[in-house]
Design a protein around this motif. Structure first.
Motif, PDB file in Angstrom:
ATOM      1  N   LEU A 169       9.088   3.870   0.283  1.00  0.00           N
ATOM      2  CA  LEU A 169       9.796   2.134   0.045  1.00  0.00           C
ATOM      3  C   LEU A 169       9.055   1.335  -0.753  1.00  0.00           C
ATOM      4  O   LEU A 169      10.418   0.706  -1.620  1.00  0.00           O
ATOM      5  CB  LEU A 169       8.728   1.360   1.495  1.00  0.00           C
ATOM      6  CG  LEU A 169       9.723   0.000   1.679  1.00  0.00           C
ATOM      7  CD1 LEU A 169      11.038   0.086   2.170  1.00  0.00           C
ATOM      8  CD2 LEU A 169       9.325  -0.686   3.248  1.00  0.00           C
ATOM      9  N   TRP A 170       8.111   1.686  -1.555  1.00  0.00           N
ATOM     10  CA  TRP A 170       7.878   0.882  -2.854  1.00  0.00           C
ATOM     11  C   TRP A 170       8.631   1.582  -3.815  1.00  0.00           C
ATOM     12  O   TRP A 170       8.668   0.423  -4.689  1.00  0.00           O
ATOM     13  CB  TRP A 170       5.995   1.467  -2.778  1.00  0.00           C
ATOM     14  CG  TRP A 170       5.838   0.347  -4.316  1.00  0.00           C
ATOM     15  CD1 TRP A 170       5.933   0.949  -5.393  1.00  0.00           C
ATOM     16  CD2 TRP A 170       5.120  -0.328  -4.330  1.00  0.00           C
ATOM     17  NE1 TRP A 170       4.902   0.715  -6.712  1.00  0.00           N
ATOM     18  CE2 TRP A 170       4.628  -1.005  -5.791  1.00  0.00           C
ATOM     19  CE3 TRP A 170       4.902  -1.340  -3.489  1.00  0.00           C
ATOM     20  CZ2 TRP A 170       4.104  -2.146  -6.115  1.00  0.00           C
ATOM     21  CZ3 TRP A 170       3.792  -2.654  -4.183  1.00  0.00           C
ATOM     22  CH2 TRP A 170       3.633  -2.687  -5.653  1.00  0.00           C
ATOM     23  N   GLN A 171       8.884   3.214  -3.865  1.00  0.00           N
ATOM     24  CA  GLN A 171       9.653   3.196  -4.961  1.00  0.00           C
ATOM     25  C   GLN A 171      11.395   3.173  -4.631  1.00  0.00           C
ATOM     26  O   GLN A 171      11.588   2.717  -5.950  1.00  0.00           O
ATOM     27  CB  GLN A 171       9.361   5.056  -5.299  1.00  0.00           C
ATOM     28  CG  GLN A 171       7.477   5.234  -5.108  1.00  0.00           C
ATOM     29  CD  GLN A 171       7.897   4.899  -6.734  1.00  0.00           C
ATOM     30  OE1 GLN A 171       8.383   4.987  -7.849  1.00  0.00           O
ATOM     31  NE2 GLN A 171       6.328   4.916  -6.678  1.00  0.00           N
ATOM     32  N   ARG A 176       9.303  -4.142  -4.990  1.00  0.00           N
ATOM     33  CA  ARG A 176       9.440  -5.279  -4.152  1.00  0.00           C
ATOM     34  C   ARG A 176       8.785  -4.995  -3.169  1.00  0.00           C
ATOM     35  O   ARG A 176       8.352  -6.076  -2.282  1.00  0.00           O
ATOM     36  CB  ARG A 176      10.337  -6.117  -4.341  1.00  0.00           C
ATOM     37  CG  ARG A 176      11.145  -5.629  -5.940  1.00  0.00           C
ATOM     38  CD  ARG A 176      12.718  -6.436  -5.447  1.00  0.00           C
ATOM     39  NE  ARG A 176      13.386  -5.539  -4.471  1.00  0.00           N
ATOM     40  CZ  ARG A 176      13.813  -4.677  -4.727  1.00  0.00           C
ATOM     41  NH1 ARG A 176      14.700  -4.123  -6.279  1.00  0.00           N
ATOM     42  NH2 ARG A 176      15.156  -4.593  -4.256  1.00  0.00           N
ATOM     43  N   VAL A 177       8.557  -3.845  -1.946  1.00  0.00           N
ATOM     44  CA  VAL A 177       8.439  -4.195  -0.346  1.00  0.00           C
ATOM     45  C   VAL A 177       7.384  -3.545  -0.098  1.00  0.00           C
ATOM     46  O   VAL A 177       6.938  -2.028  -0.416  1.00  0.00           O
ATOM     47  CB  VAL A 177       9.313  -3.950   0.165  1.00  0.00           C
ATOM     48  CG1 VAL A 177       8.965  -3.640   1.910  1.00  0.00           C
ATOM     49  CG2 VAL A 177      10.345  -4.954   0.074  1.00  0.00           C
ATOM     50  N   HIS A 178       5.905  -3.955   0.199  1.00  0.00           N
ATOM     51  CA  HIS A 178       4.654  -3.243   0.389  1.00  0.00           C
ATOM     52  C   HIS A 178       4.523  -3.288   2.250  1.00  0.00           C
ATOM     53  O   HIS A 178       3.973  -3.929   2.705  1.00  0.00           O
ATOM     54  CB  HIS A 178       3.534  -3.620   0.372  1.00  0.00           C
ATOM     55  CG  HIS A 178       2.189  -2.734   0.489  1.00  0.00           C
ATOM     56  ND1 HIS A 178       1.226  -3.356   0.175  1.00  0.00           N
ATOM     57  CD2 HIS A 178       2.014  -1.041   0.426  1.00  0.00           C
ATOM     58  CE1 HIS A 178       0.448  -2.293   0.788  1.00  0.00           C
ATOM     59  NE2 HIS A 178       0.926  -1.462   0.391  1.00  0.00           N
ATOM     60  N   ALA A 179       5.828  -2.418   2.560  1.00  0.00           N
ATOM     61  CA  ALA A 179       5.351  -2.047   3.889  1.00  0.00           C
ATOM     62  C   ALA A 179       5.040  -0.910   4.841  1.00  0.00           C
ATOM     63  O   ALA A 179       5.661   0.237   4.366  1.00  0.00           O
ATOM     64  CB  ALA A 179       6.647  -2.703   4.983  1.00  0.00           C
ATOM     65  N   ALA A 224      14.630  -3.649   3.920  1.00  0.00           N
ATOM     66  CA  ALA A 224      15.008  -3.479   2.103  1.00  0.00           C
ATOM     67  C   ALA A 224      16.062  -3.040   2.286  1.00  0.00           C
ATOM     68  O   ALA A 224      16.616  -2.948   2.795  1.00  0.00           O
ATOM     69  CB  ALA A 224      13.509  -3.952   1.151  1.00  0.00           C
ATOM     70  N   HIS A 225      16.510  -3.643   0.491  1.00  0.00           N
ATOM     71  CA  HIS A 225      17.477  -2.841   0.265  1.00  0.00           C
ATOM     72  C   HIS A 225      17.554  -1.817  -1.509  1.00  0.00           C
ATOM     73  O   HIS A 225      16.327  -2.519  -1.846  1.00  0.00           O
ATOM     74  CB  HIS A 225      18.905  -3.282  -0.474  1.00  0.00           C
ATOM     75  CG  HIS A 225      19.343  -4.170   0.529  1.00  0.00           C
ATOM     76  ND1 HIS A 225      18.899  -5.403   1.259  1.00  0.00           N
ATOM     77  CD2 HIS A 225      20.681  -3.784   0.908  1.00  0.00           C
ATOM     78  CE1 HIS A 225      20.319  -5.638   2.566  1.00  0.00           C
ATOM     79  NE2 HIS A 225      20.851  -5.449   2.006  1.00  0.00           N
ATOM     80  N   THR A 226      17.925  -0.764  -1.207  1.00  0.00           N
ATOM     81  CA  THR A 226      17.097  -0.018  -2.825  1.00  0.00           C
ATOM     82  C   THR A 226      17.723  -0.550  -4.435  1.00  0.00           C
ATOM     83  O   THR A 226      18.520  -1.442  -3.776  1.00  0.00           O
ATOM     84  CB  THR A 226      17.463   1.432  -2.747  1.00  0.00           C
ATOM     85  OG1 THR A 226      19.196   1.295  -2.348  1.00  0.00           O
ATOM     86  CG2 THR A 226      17.758   2.034  -1.286  1.00  0.00           C
ATOM     87  N   ASP A 227      16.949   0.182  -4.900  1.00  0.00           N
ATOM     88  CA  ASP A 227      17.166  -0.575  -6.574  1.00  0.00           C
ATOM     89  C   ASP A 227      18.569   0.531  -6.793  1.00  0.00           C
ATOM     90  O   ASP A 227      18.544   1.167  -6.636  1.00  0.00           O
ATOM     91  CB  ASP A 227      15.752  -0.078  -7.197  1.00  0.00           C
ATOM     92  CG  ASP A 227      15.961  -0.430  -8.747  1.00  0.00           C
ATOM     93  OD1 ASP A 227      16.978  -0.226  -9.382  1.00  0.00           O
ATOM     94  OD2 ASP A 227      15.315  -0.869  -9.615  1.00  0.00           O
ATOM     95  N   PRO A 228      19.308  -0.978  -7.343  1.00  0.00           N
ATOM     96  CA  PRO A 228      20.629   0.076  -7.500  1.00  0.00           C
ATOM     97  C   PRO A 228      20.822   1.152  -8.063  1.00  0.00           C
ATOM     98  O   PRO A 228      21.007   2.295  -7.729  1.00  0.00           O
ATOM     99  CB  PRO A 228      22.426  -1.250  -7.968  1.00  0.00           C
ATOM    100  CG  PRO A 228      20.864  -2.472  -7.543  1.00  0.00           C
ATOM    101  CD  PRO A 228      19.403  -2.137  -7.109  1.00  0.00           C
ATOM    102  N   ALA A 229      19.598   1.158  -9.168  1.00  0.00           N
ATOM    103  CA  ALA A 229      19.959   2.146 -10.408  1.00  0.00           C
ATOM    104  C   ALA A 229      19.644   4.094  -9.726  1.00  0.00           C
ATOM    105  O   ALA A 229      19.951   4.705 -10.274  1.00  0.00           O
ATOM    106  CB  ALA A 229      17.891   1.718 -11.031  1.00  0.00           C
TER     107      ALA A 229
END
Length: 496
Positions: A169-171, A176-179, A224-229
């Protein structure tokens, strides 16, 4: 546009990604094995970079194979090997050490010391778990002690702890999100089953700073949402569950009394016990299944550490065959194991024994023993360990199990499934989709994304593929189980 679910399934020996459609059927599958690291006997590690890069590669490959873009994916569900422990820097995202895998036994002495100090009863009452190196808490404590300055840095909030779901999730979110979700949190030795939150008394016991811990979220819901990259555009991440809880959800074991067994690297049997945790009196675990909205569910769980891993050992360690699937053909060359019993306690014994000092044993060999007998004994060892767990579970549940739903890679082995039915005396039921770990993660994400409306709708998607009925008499079953337990006793407490 958004009609598909992408399940990221990060296992002990490989990363996989599966795209599912609205019918709960797999559209595309990608898989990649990664390196296992054994620094010394009893230690098992993974390179955190391997976990992330193989999982990202599989996710991208599955989308390409399905011929769909990120914009057609309604949500991502994450499921993962549980208890495996990582520690990294919040600022850089760099790991401080290799991940300590759930199979690792390096904290056996710490667990024994806590038991000797009389702490296990309180720990079990709070967590539903036993004091065993299997779980994440003592692994994290070891890392904080072993890495210079780590405990002080963790207290200052500079470091992040996570199980594999938290790391992914962090990656995926670019840090941005630590859960983590409740199912994974419940495997840490730091989580209170009744409050569904981190427990201060447990944190004090293991000297874990609260600042290092992730937030706890629902198993189904947009986190959360993924990094678009990563995939070309942002995708909601809407489901998280440890692999065994995800498989229970994928098997539609939504009603109390329903049970499933997953045959993977280890073997894990979970029985849904409803909305209130049930303590075990037979050395099983009580664990959180899932939480979302007003829905919460708990399970009794029996964990077998070495199941499919014994087949890998025969393949890679002894060279008895080239592909794991070949074990079935080899084992069928003989009508039985010729009296050979294999106790695969390579990482100690799990439920119901919880013996971190047990080690592997093969007994009953004669000059006539062949590799076919050894292969058959290896398959039987998986079914025999499961029979031990089921007996304990039925004592705890105080109700007979009418059938056992099965899944995982080894569940495709017909010989093993027939052995299993014979040794537990109830039908073994295999669904049409055996990839229920990934399917459960997809279901949890799809519920949150509106792909499916309810658990009732999901239950209707479950389809039978084959039913294995018991074929042996109860007297023969009892004789075989008695021989097995004699062998287990000889394997126990081997390491002093």
């Amino acid at each position: 546009m958004r009609r598909f679910i992408l399940a990221l399934d990060q296992g002990t020996t490989s990363s996989r990604a599966i795209v599912f459609d609205h019918a709960g059927l797999p559209v595309a599958v990608a898989q990649q094995e990664f390196r296992q690291i054994y620094p010394q006997p009893g230690w098992v590690e993974h390179d955190p970079a391997d976990l992330w890069t193989t999982q990202l590669h599989c996710g991208r490959q599955a989308l390409r194979q399905a011929g769909i873009a990120a914009g057609e994916v309604a949500a991502i569900g994450i499921t993962n090997q549980r208890e495996t422990t990582l520690l990294w820097e919040r600022r850089t995202g760099l790991p401080l050490a290799n991940a300590i895998v759930w199979q690792d036994r390096r904290t056996a002495d710490q667990c024994a010391a806590l038991r000797s100090a009389g702490r296990e009863r309180d720990v079990t009452a709070r967590t539903g778990l036993v004091l065993d190196p299997y779980f994440s808490g003592t692994k994290l404590a070891w890392l904080l002690d072993d890495v210079p300055g780590a405990r002080a840095r963790a207290s200052r909030g500079e470091l992040a702890f996570g199980t594999v779901d938290t790391w992914l999730l962090w990656q995926l979110t670019g840090g941005r999100v630590h859960a983590t979700d409740v199912s994974n949190a419940s495997r840490t030795l730091l989580f209170n089953l009744r409050t569904l939150d981190w427990d201060d008394a447990l944190l004090d016991l293991l000297e874990i700073p609260r600042a290092v811990l992730p937030a706890i979220v629902d198993s189904s819901g947009v986190v959360a949402h993924t990094d678009p990259a990563h995939f070309g555009s942002a995708i909601p991440i809407a489901g998280i569950a440890g692999d065994q809880q995800a498989a229970t959800f994928g098997q539609a074991c939504f009603a109390p009394g329903m049970a499933k067994n997953t045959y993977g690297t280890g073997c894990f049997m979970l029985m849904n016990v409803g909305a209130v945790p049930q303590p075990s009196h037979n050395r099983l675990l009580s664990t959180a299944l899932w939480r979302f909205g007003q829905t919460r569910a708990y399970a009794l769980e029996g964990s077998v550490f070495i199941a499919g891993a014994v087949v890998q050992w025969l393949r890679d360690g002894l060279g008895l065959f080239a592909r794991a699937a070949e074990i079935e053909t080899l084992a069928q060359q003989v009508p039985d194991s010729g009296g050979v019993l294999l106790v695969p306690a390579f990482a100690g014994l799990g439920a119901p024994y919880w013996d971190a000092n047990a080690r592997g044993l093969m007994i009953g060999m004669t000059r006539g023993t062949t590799k076919a007998h050894v292969a058959r004994a290896a398959l039987e060892s998986i079914a025999l360990q499961t029979a031990d767990v089921l007996e304990a579970m039925q004592k705890d549940a105080r109700q007979p199990l009418t059938e056992l739903r099965v899944d995982g890679g080894a569940a495709r082995n017909d010989l093993l499934m027939q052995m299993q039915a014979d040794l537990i005396g109830v039908p073994v039921v295999r669904p049409a989709v055996t990839e229920t770990t990934a399917l459960g993660a997809a279901y949890l994400a799809g519920l949150a994304a509106g792909i499916w409306a309810s658990q009732e709708e999901l239950a209707e998607l479950w389809r039978l593929e084959r039913r294995f009925e018991p074929r042996v008499e109860s007297r023969e079953r009892a004789t075989r189980l008695a021989s097995w337990r004699r062998a287990v006793e000889r394997a126990r407490a081997w390491v002093e």
